[in-house]
Design a protein around this motif. Sequence first.
Motif, mmCIF file in Angstrom:
data_model
loop_
_atom_site.group_PDB
_atom_site.id
_atom_site.type_symbol
_atom_site.label_atom_id
_atom_site.label_comp_id
_atom_site.label_asym_id
_atom_site.label_seq_id
_atom_site.Cartn_x
_atom_site.Cartn_y
_atom_site.Cartn_z
ATOM 1 N N GLU A 53 0.821 -1.209 0.000
ATOM 2 C CA GLU A 53 0.000 0.000 0.000
ATOM 3 C C GLU A 53 0.855 1.259 0.000
ATOM 4 O O GLU A 53 0.501 2.258 -0.642
ATOM 5 C CB GLU A 53 -0.937 -0.023 1.202
ATOM 6 C CG GLU A 53 -2.025 -1.090 1.096
ATOM 7 C CD GLU A 53 -2.882 -1.181 2.347
ATOM 8 O OE1 GLU A 53 -2.460 -0.622 3.397
ATOM 9 O OE2 GLU A 53 -3.955 -1.809 2.287
ATOM 10 N N THR A 86 -5.615 -4.292 -7.538
ATOM 11 C CA THR A 86 -6.817 -5.077 -7.830
ATOM 12 C C THR A 86 -8.097 -4.275 -7.603
ATOM 13 O O THR A 86 -9.123 -4.558 -8.228
ATOM 14 C CB THR A 86 -6.862 -6.359 -6.977
ATOM 15 O OG1 THR A 86 -6.874 -6.014 -5.576
ATOM 16 C CG2 THR A 86 -5.677 -7.259 -7.283
ATOM 17 N N THR A 87 -8.062 -3.284 -6.727
ATOM 18 C CA THR A 87 -9.233 -2.443 -6.476
ATOM 19 C C THR A 87 -9.108 -1.083 -7.162
ATOM 20 O O THR A 87 -9.949 -0.201 -6.951
ATOM 21 C CB THR A 87 -9.446 -2.231 -4.964
ATOM 22 O OG1 THR A 87 -8.256 -1.677 -4.383
ATOM 23 C CG2 THR A 87 -9.767 -3.552 -4.282
ATOM 24 N N ASN A 90 -9.546 -0.720 -13.709
ATOM 25 C CA ASN A 90 -10.839 -1.165 -14.232
ATOM 26 C C ASN A 90 -10.612 -2.226 -15.310
ATOM 27 O O ASN A 90 -9.480 -2.675 -15.529
ATOM 28 C CB ASN A 90 -11.655 0.015 -14.762
ATOM 29 C CG ASN A 90 -10.939 0.774 -15.879
ATOM 30 O OD1 ASN A 90 -10.148 0.208 -16.629
ATOM 31 N ND2 ASN A 90 -11.233 2.066 -16.002
ATOM 32 N N TYR A 116 -8.963 -11.910 -10.877
ATOM 33 C CA TYR A 116 -8.835 -10.710 -11.709
ATOM 34 C C TYR A 116 -8.123 -11.104 -13.004
ATOM 35 O O TYR A 116 -6.883 -11.059 -13.087
ATOM 36 C CB TYR A 116 -8.039 -9.630 -10.965
ATOM 37 C CG TYR A 116 -8.640 -9.246 -9.637
ATOM 38 C CD1 TYR A 116 -9.623 -8.261 -9.555
ATOM 39 C CD2 TYR A 116 -8.241 -9.889 -8.460
ATOM 40 C CE1 TYR A 116 -10.181 -7.910 -8.337
ATOM 41 C CE2 TYR A 116 -8.800 -9.550 -7.239
ATOM 42 C CZ TYR A 116 -9.770 -8.562 -7.185
ATOM 43 O OH TYR A 116 -10.331 -8.228 -5.976
#
Length: 271
Positions: A53, A86-87, A90, A116
Amino acid sequence: MLRSIYYSLSPKQRLLLRRIVYFPIDLFRKRHELEPPKGYIYTGPGNYIEIGETFFEYFKTYGNIQPNSRILDIGSGIGRMAIPFTTFLNEQGSYKGFDVVAQGVDWCSANITSKYPNFTFIHTPLKNDLYNLNTSEEAKNFIFPYEDETFDFAFLTSVFTHMMPNDVLHYLSEINRVLATDKICLATFFILDETSKELMQSSTMNFSVNRGTYSLMDEKVKEANVAFDKDYIFAHFEAKGFEVANYFPGTWSGRTENTLSYQDIIILKKN
């Protein structure tokens, strides 16, 4: 001392040792749904999710990434940097990674690609003192399996710190080839300048084996840790078609000013 003992083991023995050491912890530890067991993580210490992150914030700040960006993860390891994407990406975006360690690629394919499909990972079995001795194929001859100007952002975290000069220079050429014009590559290094050379004398990261344009920590396992002379590597960035957009020295040598991370972070823009 412990580092020397660890490096004296073969790559397979190191992977097995980690599984054994962390087995009791992994048996009971709660994990993020996309986080591998600690015994499977072979790419550095620290909090797996937190480090991913943190670097993702650097990618957003300096890489100009968008949800539809085409991302290249060079040395994708066991997915630490992929998880935050992954979040973010798009369906028009894509994430491609390759790595020399099959264990990491297999885990990423089974746990990330399965959820994904725009995330794909390739095993590239190249010789490396630290990670793979089961091949004679060298990174300096490896052609990235992608077309020209395919990507909007590329990055390497703790990859060039484990590569010899000829391999690094070849990778820079390949990165320039597959990266679109004006796009960014973020890479981490150990950079030797007058300040880091002086500070590292009292640091655990002392690159004492001086080879002129680069230095090593362990002559027996050369690619365990590799540091590059600043003037040498910066000149090659320019020669390979990049400009240095930002440079943030790391804390590895004992530096405390203008730092972002443990390793030095360099932001390269393709000309």
